[in-house]
Design an enzyme around this catalytic site. Sequence first.
Site, PDB file in Angstrom:
ATOM      1  CG  HIS A  21      -1.830   1.321   1.375  1.00 22.96           C
ATOM      2  ND1 HIS A  21      -2.542   1.750   0.459  1.00 22.96           N
ATOM      3  CD2 HIS A  21      -1.592   2.144   2.387  1.00 22.96           C
ATOM      4  CE1 HIS A  21      -3.266   2.745   0.800  1.00 22.96           C
ATOM      5  NE2 HIS A  21      -2.721   3.082   1.838  1.00 22.96           N
ATOM      6  CG  ASP A  23      -0.591   6.064   2.204  1.00 23.44           C
ATOM      7  OD1 ASP A  23      -1.504   6.247   1.946  1.00 23.44           O
ATOM      8  OD2 ASP A  23       0.093   5.573   3.214  1.00 23.44           O
ATOM      9  CG  ASP A 145      -5.001   3.535   4.426  1.00 24.02           C
ATOM     10  OD1 ASP A 145      -5.445   3.421   5.774  1.00 24.02           O
ATOM     11  OD2 ASP A 145      -4.210   4.335   4.350  1.00 24.02           O
ATOM     12  CG  HIS A 399      -6.326   7.517   1.401  1.00 23.66           C
ATOM     13  ND1 HIS A 399      -5.937   6.552   0.342  1.00 23.66           N
ATOM     14  CD2 HIS A 399      -5.492   6.785   2.449  1.00 23.66           C
ATOM     15  CE1 HIS A 399      -4.834   5.872   0.517  1.00 23.66           C
ATOM     16  NE2 HIS A 399      -4.633   5.928   1.767  1.00 23.66           N
TER      17      HIS A 399
END
Length: 881
Positions: A21, A23, A145, A399
């Site tokens: 994941h 970001d 997430d 996000h």
Amino acid sequence: MQTCPPVKPDMLNVHLLAHTHDDVGWLKTVEQYFYGFRNDMQHAGVQYILDSVLSALAAEPSRRFVYVEMAFFSRWWRQQTNATQETVRDLVRQGRLEFANGGWVMNDEAATHYGAIVDQMTLGLRFLEDTFGSDGRPRVAWHIDPFGHSREQASLFAQMGFDGFFFGRLDYQDKQVRKEKLEMEQLWRGSSSLKPPTADLFTGVLPNGYNPPDNLCWDILCADAPVVEDPQSPEYNADKLVRYFLKLAKTQGQYYRTKHTVMTMGSDFQYENANLWFKNLDKLIRLVNAEQVNGSRVHVLYSTPACYLWELNKANLTWSVKEDDFFPYADGPHMFWTGYFSSRPALKRYERLSYNFLQVGGRGARELEALAGPAAAAGPYGAGSSAPLQEAMAVLQHHDAVCGTARQHVADDYARQLAAGWGPCEVLISNALSRLSGFKEVFSFCRGLNVSVCPLSQSASRFQVIIYNPLGRTVDHMVRLPVSEGALAVNDPDGKTVPSAMVVLPGFYHQEEHSELLFAARVPALGFSIYSVARVSSQRPKARTKAVRPQISQGQVLVIKNEYIRATFNPDTGLLMKIENIDQKLVLPVDQGFFWYNASTGNKESSQASGAYIFRPSQKRPMPVSRWARTRLVKTALVQEIHQNFSAWCSQVIRLYPGQRHLELEWTVGPIPHDDGWGKEVISRFDTRLNTKGRFYTDSNGREILERRRDYRPTWKLNQTEPVAGNYYPVNSRIYITDGVTQLTVLTDRSQGGSSLQDGSLELMVHRRLLEDDSRGVGEPLLELGSGQVVRGRHLVLLDRVGRAAAGHRLLASGAAAGRARSPLRPGGKRGPGYGLRPAPTAPRGARGDAERPEPGARLPIVASDSDFSRTLRGPHSPAP
């Protein structure tokens, strides 16, 4: 799904999903994450992750991997050799490298507008289509997430053609109930207006968020023991790990309805040394499956989200249906993730404003290009392009971006990316309008309108304004431009003088007193209008615009009104006390004012503090900024305004234009003081006598409306631990309350948190400044020192009968999103492009000093795209005026 691995139908199949994941900005900037800079902040380098995964997949044909963020992958792809690219194409073709989601980023679902979501998904999916064809098409939406999930997001995914949707975060109480009811997987009906199954989408909750199970993390960032299968080694642990895994699989499997369950094997920025993960997973798979000869009924395999979903589909079960959303999200008692609905309001406004500008410079540019041809991209002003702003806007949907939950230097970098994207878009628009209007002179975009500064309009004796309307209907728009004092005249496209007004505004936050010129403009659908402004002789009183100063008004009933709306103010407090809809014969007492919640730093019940993610006030009742306001009145033929000053850091202008069916409330808040040691969360609250029965209504990503009920969740019995924060919901464009007859609607100019905490009351959080971190990883308090301290925005207030309310607020909301013909004002710290200005030629020798229509070749246009309806004071990268 011919590329999926075989399963064993008579066993519990455990699908291992190797994934990372990544970001697109959080503790480090996008660039720092990609290249691996500043590992002292966080060890992460995306380019190395992709390099390492590629090598690991090539080493063993059974291995599979899942990747999501195209913002990173596309950049890595462009740096690869032809041979490496062909290797990746083979892996994608074989289904061993699977793209999930496929957007430029994994977007937030609370603070994002549906149009911006579609844009960022389009950017990523187009890259995959162009690069891999149908082999690269993601079949599964993957939001592991984001901090809560919107119904509109599910609707969009369903309409995009995804087969299913998996996510990681949901309320801790909701998750427990779902496990007990075997509803961790179900059908989500994403729309109440679209006919099923148009917006229906299979949705699954991942069992462990998006992290590996305890004791099974084999990354350089983890400390779990590797698999040791040599019995002679003193560290031998294979038998123990196998027993642990079998027990874990059976426990997890009992909460799901099929003979398939999933384990996410990866987490934030993992697989930089992919061999660590895959070598241990290889051993785990071999050792666990070897137990089948001893009677084990567990089969473990490398898999992907699409392959797992395929097996669920083959089970041919009937699933329960969910019709609401997954807001608000809490990960424990007193831990509601509702603060980020409002965090960093300046950045939120800048993002929304950039989306508006793209309606002109992006999608609107395609309209202009259709008329202007190739000259829009390559014209007299250079190479124009909307691509940089499209990519920057896509990044902002991440996000941790538009949410305001990244560190300060990362938030500044997000704003920098938006600022860099505006320039090429301006060139594109200038080229197109130059081609269409026939002018070759330099256009100038006023980038200081967010601080009421535009050097050209404040100094030039003559200039012109070009106002572009990207909507499919004619727009009447009130133009406001900062000017210096003096006599001015405004002419319409036909050379006729139009009414205008000049208002002298008091200074605020180190600003001096300044003047603004107002005039009404009519702009055709998908077209533009040119208005001329010129200084005139003071001896021509009929042509000139006179300056009007706000008059101090205390101790008397103040009223502003037009043909549709009347607003009345309390003579003792100066606050709004009544709104009347003259047309519909409605009268509603309304008290509006500003309050602030004292942010919790933890107490005996919980150590949880309010922070960038978490909203947790220390007490239920907020404190008023002031119980009265110093007021000033402005009345002209073009505008009526009440200027309210509540404190040194909070003021508001309540405004009515002729023909306007709503009340404008332009608020300015900040810098929020914190010398008293209290973090503050500032709200604008409307109190009425409406009997709303605990219900209120908010939009979902700017589209459909959902009913909210205080202290209630539709799918489980709520144990409410935070009566304020636990009743906050995201408001992307509007919120309203109604008693079934009368409706009060408030439209926002950016995403905010909102609620109705008592019947007849409605509140929106406009700003927050906090002194503590909320322990969710960002590691710094939400102080916004030096940037975003002062924020200006607007709420549009409508009073209607219920049967007529929707038409009004839908029209305003759609116009705000699409971009109305108005000056863009850049919030969150960037000097926003406004009306494009260039100096007009001086009058010929001997000409009179009155307003004359310039000659065709001498026009000096001001380009105006729509700003929506808000201005935000300067932020991190905007120099002081």
